[in-house]
Design a protein around this motif. Structure first.
Motif, PDB file in Angstrom:
ATOM      1  N   UNK A  55      32.368  -3.471  14.958  1.00 36.69           N
ATOM      2  CA  UNK A  55      33.013  -2.217  15.311  1.00 36.69           C
ATOM      3  C   UNK A  55      34.523  -2.340  15.103  1.00 36.69           C
ATOM      4  N   UNK A  56      35.011  -3.554  15.238  1.00 38.95           N
ATOM      5  CA  UNK A  56      36.449  -3.823  15.087  1.00 38.95           C
ATOM      6  C   UNK A  56      36.594  -5.313  14.832  1.00 38.95           C
ATOM      7  N   UNK A  57      37.511  -5.673  13.970  1.00 37.49           N
ATOM      8  CA  UNK A  57      37.787  -7.098  13.733  1.00 37.49           C
ATOM      9  C   UNK A  57      39.294  -7.250  13.589  1.00 37.49           C
ATOM     10  N   UNK A  58      39.853  -8.132  14.397  1.00 34.94           N
ATOM     11  CA  UNK A  58      41.307  -8.368  14.329  1.00 34.94           C
ATOM     12  C   UNK A  58      41.568  -9.849  14.480  1.00 34.94           C
ATOM     13  N   UNK A  59      42.502 -10.362  13.696  1.00 39.83           N
ATOM     14  CA  UNK A  59      42.852 -11.773  13.806  1.00 39.83           C
ATOM     15  C   UNK A  59      41.632 -12.651  13.626  1.00 39.83           C
ATOM     16  N   UNK A  60      41.310 -13.440  14.670  1.00 42.76           N
ATOM     17  CA  UNK A  60      40.129 -14.317  14.568  1.00 42.76           C
ATOM     18  C   UNK A  60      38.994 -13.816  15.450  1.00 42.76           C
ATOM     19  N   UNK A  61      39.022 -12.517  15.799  1.00 45.90           N
ATOM     20  CA  UNK A  61      37.980 -11.990  16.693  1.00 45.90           C
ATOM     21  C   UNK A  61      37.255 -10.775  16.103  1.00 45.90           C
ATOM     22  N   UNK A  62      36.016 -10.616  16.555  1.00 44.29           N
ATOM     23  CA  UNK A  62      35.176  -9.490  16.123  1.00 44.29           C
ATOM     24  C   UNK A  62      34.568  -8.847  17.371  1.00 44.29           C
ATOM     25  N   UNK A  63      34.573  -7.512  17.401  1.00 39.02           N
ATOM     26  CA  UNK A  63      33.995  -6.781  18.529  1.00 39.02           C
ATOM     27  C   UNK A  63      32.827  -5.918  18.068  1.00 39.02           C
ATOM     28  N   UNK A  64      31.837  -5.746  18.960  1.00 45.83           N
ATOM     29  CA  UNK A  64      30.764  -4.786  18.664  1.00 45.83           C
ATOM     30  C   UNK A  64      31.026  -3.511  19.476  1.00 45.83           C
ATOM     31  N   UNK A  65      30.195  -2.470  19.306  1.00 48.82           N
ATOM     32  CA  UNK A  65      30.502  -1.196  19.969  1.00 48.82           C
ATOM     33  C   UNK A  65      30.466  -1.272  21.499  1.00 48.82           C
ATOM     34  N   UNK A  66      29.824  -2.292  22.056  1.00 54.72           N
ATOM     35  CA  UNK A  66      29.764  -2.412  23.520  1.00 54.72           C
ATOM     36  C   UNK A  66      30.983  -3.173  24.057  1.00 54.72           C
ATOM     37  N   UNK A  67      31.866  -3.600  23.175  1.00 54.98           N
ATOM     38  CA  UNK A  67      33.034  -4.376  23.615  1.00 54.98           C
ATOM     39  C   UNK A  67      32.745  -5.866  23.728  1.00 54.98           C
ATOM     40  N   UNK A  68      31.546  -6.286  23.322  1.00 58.59           N
ATOM     41  CA  UNK A  68      31.304  -7.731  23.239  1.00 58.59           C
ATOM     42  C   UNK A  68      32.251  -8.299  22.184  1.00 58.59           C
ATOM     43  N   UNK A  69      32.740  -9.494  22.438  1.00 56.50           N
ATOM     44  CA  UNK A  69      33.767 -10.042  21.554  1.00 56.50           C
ATOM     45  C   UNK A  69      33.458 -11.492  21.187  1.00 56.50           C
ATOM     46  N   UNK A  70      33.549 -11.775  19.923  1.00 58.63           N
ATOM     47  CA  UNK A  70      33.253 -13.121  19.403  1.00 58.63           C
ATOM     48  C   UNK A  70      34.515 -13.759  18.818  1.00 58.63           C
ATOM     49  N   UNK A  71      34.613 -15.066  18.950  1.00 57.10           N
ATOM     50  CA  UNK A  71      35.532 -15.808  18.098  1.00 57.10           C
ATOM     51  C   UNK A  71      34.813 -15.937  16.766  1.00 57.10           C
ATOM     52  N   UNK A  72      35.520 -15.601  15.700  1.00 55.90           N
ATOM     53  CA  UNK A  72      34.865 -15.545  14.396  1.00 55.90           C
ATOM     54  C   UNK A  72      35.076 -16.846  13.620  1.00 55.90           C
ATOM     55  N   UNK A  73      33.994 -17.513  13.332  1.00 57.76           N
ATOM     56  CA  UNK A  73      34.052 -18.720  12.487  1.00 57.76           C
ATOM     57  C   UNK A  73      33.571 -18.411  11.073  1.00 57.76           C
TER      58      UNK A  73
END
Ligand code: PMP
Length: 461
Positions: A55-73
């Motif tokens: 739903x959104x990706x910034x810097x080294x993170x990715x978010x889904x529509x529920x606001x769950x957030x991942x560190x992106x490898x």
């Protein structure tokens, strides 16, 4: 390794840290209709990645529509070198679109000129002619064409052999796939071109003999004579394992190519633009290839690829005879220039080098403890963790997938691997990742890895 993730939301433990947040079942329930729509209209082959709706990706993170957030490898797939959605890249795209020059085919546009100039001045001397294309595969196809064109010119039509490496991946189009070294991906090509020959890649793990003599021996066994070789193409590091060739091997290969008027092509599609802790991956070898192919991290965003190289080779074809509809799209070229300036200005190459030292030290320590790790390879912010059946070199794709899935559930995202039976876990965060986030993500990876290993041990008992 054909395995698809389930689209049925699965309850997972809650995670809430500075850089990660998982507060719903996964995939998050509101993403399911979109995932189902994709599943319905797209081909099954697209199902191979963790079902996280970006739903959104910034810097080294990715978010889904529920606001769950991942560190992106994953960096997408090694795209977001300057970080996802870097403001400078977004601004450059906006400014270019506001100029109302969105596509020009081969007609000149200024964005293309500016990017080519900047890119060229950073490349080695006599490696400064550039052809912008759209995808890495397209760039590889072009490099193959140039090798053969050059071969015919300097040695006649017999000089057409393209030497490449076992387990190599250069893309999924016909030529790129044949230059690749994964037999399963070539089963559909009934009439394989006999001019493509693969030799073992000197990774020091699956190919213990990393001497250049072994290269010569394998070529001879394949019936290839040096004068008939038009080009040798290799990934600067092999995407399937993240392994580099030894420096000495590459220097001898460089000399051998010169002696036989064969072109040396480094496929920098993954390795370029700072990923390995040097701006260009081939710098690790102290050599200059004749041609290089580029893509992925070239823009940190939009689709763009390139071939660069020696002027006499790049100029073999007459005006108008090499083209591509979106060659140097002005919007993509503007993004590329902005991304490159960010990489240079923010010292992301040095950050990749420093963070890489941390990453590789931790992975080596994990490998020393976990018999499921056969080898760890890579440099800078790329690593490949080869998962094997303990005590053997047999790839364990299921184990790798389980780790990728467990990581996803804990807020760490990576793409599910291909090559070596899907058994290499690939670690390639955006080059903007900092120490705190890298350490946090390494903790998660280790935790997931140990959990999956323990689960299997329990089953085995
Ligand atoms: N070369 C290498 C080394 C790659 O890793 C890839 C993509 N994974 C390609 C070429 C093909 O690039 P694309 O998918 O943009 O066609």
């Amino acid at each position: 390794m054909a395995r698809a993730f389930s689209l049925v939301p699965k309850p997972v433990p809650r995670v809430e840290t500075k850089y990660r947040r998982i507060t719903t079942a996964l995939p998050c329930p509101q993403s399911v209709p979109v995932l189902e729509k994709l599943h319905k209209y797209e081909l099954r082959a697209m199902l191979g990645q963790p079902p996280v709706l970006w739903d959104r990706a910034e810097g080294f993170q990715v978010w889904d529509p529920a606001g769950n957030c991942w560190i992106d490898w994953s960096s997408g797939v090694l795209i977001a070198n300057a970080g996802h959605s870097h403001p400078d890249v977004i601004r450059a795209i906006q400014e270019q679109t506001e100029k109302h020059v969105l596509a020009t085919y081969m007609f000149p546009n200024e964005a293309r000129a500016r990017f080519c100039e900047r890119f060229a001045e950073l490349l080695p001397e006599n490696h400064r002619k550039i052809f912008l294309l759209s995808t890495g595969s397209e760039a590889v196809e072009c490099a193959i064409k140039l090798c053969r064109t050059h071969g015919i010119k300097v040695g006649g039509r017999k000089k057409n052999i393209i030497v490449s490496y076992d387990k190599a991946f250069h893309g999924r189009t016909l030529g790129a796939q044949q230059a690749g070294g994964i037999p399963a991906l070539k089963e559909w090509i009934v009439n394989l071109d006999p001019g493509f020959v693969q030799v073992p890649f000197p990774d020091g793990y699956r190919t213990p003999d990393v001497s250049f003599d072994f290269f010569l021996k394998c070529l001879a066994e394949a019936g290839v004579e040096g004068p008939n070789v038009a080009g040798v193409i290799l990934e600067t590091y092999q995407g399937g394992s993240a392994a580099f060739a030894p420096v000495e091997y590459m220097q001898k290969l460089r000399q051998w190519c010169d002696a036989h008027k064969a072109l040396l092509v480094c496929d920098e599609v993954q390795a370029g633009f700072g990923r390995t802790g040097k701006l260009w991956g081939f710098e690790h070898y102290g050599i200059v290839p004749d041609l290089t192919t580029w893509g992925k991290g070239i823009t940190s965003s939009l689709p763009l690829a390139a071939v660069a190289g020696r002027a006499d080779v790049m100029d073999l074809h007459p005006p108008g005879s090499m083209s591509s509809t979106h060659t140097g799209s002005p919007v993509c070229a503007a993004a590329a220039l902005a991304s490159l300036e960010v990489i240079l200005r923010d010292n992301l190459v040095e950050n990749a080098r420093q963070m890489g030292e941390l990453l590789h030290a931790r992975l080596q320590a994990l490998a020393a403890k976990q018999p499921q790790i056969g080898a760890v390879a890579g440099k800078g912010l790329v690593a490949g963790v080869a998962c094997v059946k303990p005590g053997t070199q047999e790839p364990d794709g299921d184990f790798a997938w389980d780790v990728v899935e467990a990581c996803m559930e804990k807020g760490l995202l990576m793409f599910a691997p291909v090559g070596y039976g899907g058994a290499t876990i690939k670690i390639c965060p955006p080059l903007v990742i900092h120490q705190e986030a890298l350490l946090e993500s390494l903790d998660v990876f280790e935790e997931a890895f140990v959990e999956v290993a323990a689960r299997l041990e329990t089953v085995a008992r």
